[in-house]
Design an enzyme around this catalytic site. Structure first.
Site, short mmCIF file in Angstrom:
data_model
loop_
_atom_site.label_atom_id
_atom_site.label_comp_id
_atom_site.label_asym_id
_atom_site.label_seq_id
_atom_site.Cartn_x
_atom_site.Cartn_y
_atom_site.Cartn_z
N ASP A 1 0.83 -1.21 0.00
CA ASP A 1 0.00 0.00 0.00
C ASP A 1 0.87 1.26 0.00
O ASP A 1 0.51 2.26 -0.63
CB ASP A 1 -0.91 0.00 1.22
CG ASP A 1 -2.11 -0.93 1.07
OD1 ASP A 1 -2.39 -1.36 -0.06
OD2 ASP A 1 -2.76 -1.22 2.10
N HIS B 1 9.93 36.92 24.36
CA HIS B 1 9.19 35.65 24.14
C HIS B 1 10.16 34.52 23.82
O HIS B 1 10.27 34.13 22.64
CB HIS B 1 8.20 35.82 22.99
CG HIS B 1 7.10 34.82 22.99
ND1 HIS B 1 7.19 33.57 22.42
CD2 HIS B 1 5.85 34.89 23.50
CE1 HIS B 1 6.05 32.92 22.54
NE2 HIS B 1 5.21 33.70 23.20
N ILE C 1 11.23 31.44 21.66
CA ILE C 1 10.28 30.69 20.84
C ILE C 1 9.47 31.70 20.03
O ILE C 1 8.99 32.71 20.57
CB ILE C 1 9.33 29.83 21.70
CG1 ILE C 1 10.10 28.75 22.45
CG2 ILE C 1 8.26 29.17 20.83
CD1 ILE C 1 9.25 27.93 23.39
N GLY D 1 3.19 31.88 18.31
CA GLY D 1 2.32 31.18 17.37
C GLY D 1 1.54 32.13 16.48
O GLY D 1 1.33 31.86 15.30
N VAL D 2 1.11 33.28 17.03
CA VAL D 2 0.33 34.22 16.22
C VAL D 2 1.17 34.78 15.08
O VAL D 2 0.65 35.09 14.00
CB VAL D 2 -0.24 35.35 17.09
CG1 VAL D 2 -1.31 34.83 18.01
CG2 VAL D 2 0.85 36.07 17.86
N GLU E 1 0.72 34.67 11.13
CA GLU E 1 0.82 35.92 10.38
C GLU E 1 1.75 35.76 9.18
O GLU E 1 1.44 36.22 8.07
CB GLU E 1 1.34 37.03 11.29
CG GLU E 1 1.73 38.33 10.58
CD GLU E 1 0.58 39.03 9.89
OE1 GLU E 1 0.83 39.80 8.94
OE2 GLU E 1 -0.58 38.82 10.30
#
Length: 431
Positions: free
Chosen positions: A243, A336, A342, A345-346, A350
């Site tokens: 497969d 941050h 890091i 996330g926003v 973006e």
């Protein structure tokens, strides 16, 4: 001539049987196709006999098989056995005429397709066949946490796989298979699909496995196999490996890689194929499609909010691939987080949205007088942290465009690993 070439069949081949899910009789005829774009299924039972390209762009479902679809009502289920046999026979251009919604299951293995294809023989064409090989190790993790794939550079296709089922006839099985000359035919082709008797009633209530029987499926009862024996002690594993070969064949290219798969599934196989396709596209790009100077002409963002460094692939009105190089000099790393930087996330989303805005370059008139406003985000997921030194690669696909509103599906990767994904909706308005 150097390198592999496309091949088609020397003469037509016809097979007939029932579909494992629908249980309906169906006939499939492979016809030579020297000039076609690749492998195509043709639904001759439908008005206009529509073609359904056998490629990743047309994969619609991966539940209990791989389904390809051109448009609603124009689909073919369980194409993986067909594709694996074509790949093993070295056939990359063919029209598969089919008079039903599902490929016949035959005896549940790949052999019923492969043997007549090999008997018919192939004809080498002038066009070069693409070859995909990861330039570096590529790894993917499944959503359940237990499923993993690794693809390593290798001179030919080699698959090492492990499966595990809580059943005394299977347990945990491992095998490694080299697909050189005749490798698939001798090691994999005769391995049949399998299922569990306890699940049969539930599946049939959903309109699935209606054609499954001991004639075309290895059926597992509570204590063991209900069929008259197995063809290989590890037949279950070998079928899963077959497969993988069939799903990777949807790339439309020869795959030179050592694939290491833990608990492979159709969904995971397709995800791996798409990752290999992305790597292949990036590897063939010699210069950016848009460099930073051109990006500044199209996007209104400026420091510190411009989060795209280059566009490396672009197919108008379809998809785009962009890059953001993440460095320790990014201003957001000051807070941050101090000592543990890091990327927020926003800002990952973006950056993904900015790449998506550039996808509209060729789709909107008078873009110089317009601006893209994002209206909504859906199904947003962050999979892994992004840190200084990472290179974020975003791939977005346009799923809907009507007048001034568009929808996109986006994914972000670092070293081939998925770090973020989202569905985005945007509106194009006057400045």
């Amino acid at each position: 001539m150097f390198g592999p070439r496309h091949r088609t069949l020397r003469r037509p081949v016809t097979v007939s049987g029932i579909g494992i899910h629908k249980g309906e009789s169906v006939t499939l005829t492979f016809r030579p196709d020297e000039a076609g774009p690749g492998i195509r299924f043709r639904r001759v039972d439908l008005e206009g006999a529509p073609d359904i390209p056998a490629d990743l762009e047309h994969v619609a479902c991966t539940e209990l098989g791989t389904t390809i679809e051109a448009s609603p009502g124009e689909s073919v289920q369980t194409v993986e056995h067909v594709m694996a046999a074509l790949a093993a026979a070295g056939i990359s251009r063919v029209v598969a005429e089919i008079d039903g919604p599902e490929a016949p299951i035959l005896d549940g293995s790949f052999e019923g397709y492969l043997s007549p294809l090999l008997e018919a023989g192939g004809v080498e064409l002038d066009d070069p066949l693409p070859v995909l090989s990861p330039p570096r190790p590529l790894s993917l993790d499944g959503e359940d946490g237990d499923q993993t794939y690794v693809a390593l550079p290798h001179p030919s296709l080699h698959i090492s796989a492990t499966i595990q089922f809580d059943h005394p006839a299977i347990g945990r099985q491992y095998g490694s298979f080299a697909f050189g000359e005749g490798g698939f035919e001798t090691e994999i082709a005769r391995a049949r699909t399998f299922g569990f008797a306890a699940e049969a009633e539930t599946l049939r209530a959903r309109g699935l496995a209606c054609g499954a029987s001991l004639e075309n499926t290895v059926v597992l009862g509570e204590e063991g196999v209900l069929n008259d024996g197995l063809r290989f002690p590890d037949e279950f594993l070998r079928h899963k490996v077959g497969d993988v070969v069939g799903d990777l064949a949807l790339l439309g290219a020869r795959v030179d890689a050592h694939v290491i798969a833990e608990r492979p599934s159709h969904k995971g196989n397709i995800a791996l194929a798409r990752a290999l396709a992305r790597e292949g596209r990036r590897n063939t790009v010699r210069a950016p499609v848009l460099d930073i100077g051109q990006i500044l002409e199209y996007l209104p963002h400026r420091y510190p909010m411009l989060l795209v460094d280059r566009i490396i692939d672009f197919e108008p009105r379809k998809r785009i691939t962009g890059v953001k190089n993440v460095t320790i000099n990014e201003p957001f790393f000051q807070g941050h987080y101090p000592g543990h930087p890091i990327m927020p996330g926003v800002l990952i989303v973006e950056a993904m949205a900015q790449v998506g805005g550039l996808l509209l370059i060729d789709a909107v008139e008078d873009l110089d007088d317009k601006v893209v406003y994002f209206m909504s985000l859906d199904r947003v997921k962050w999979r892994r942290p992004v840190r200084p030194g990472d290179q974020l690669v975003f791939e977005l696909k346009l799923t809907h465009l009507r007048r001034s509103v568009c929808k996109m599906r986006g994914e972000g990767f670092v070293d081939g690993r998925l770090v973020a994904e989202a569905e985005l909706m945007a509106r194009v308005v006057a400045r």
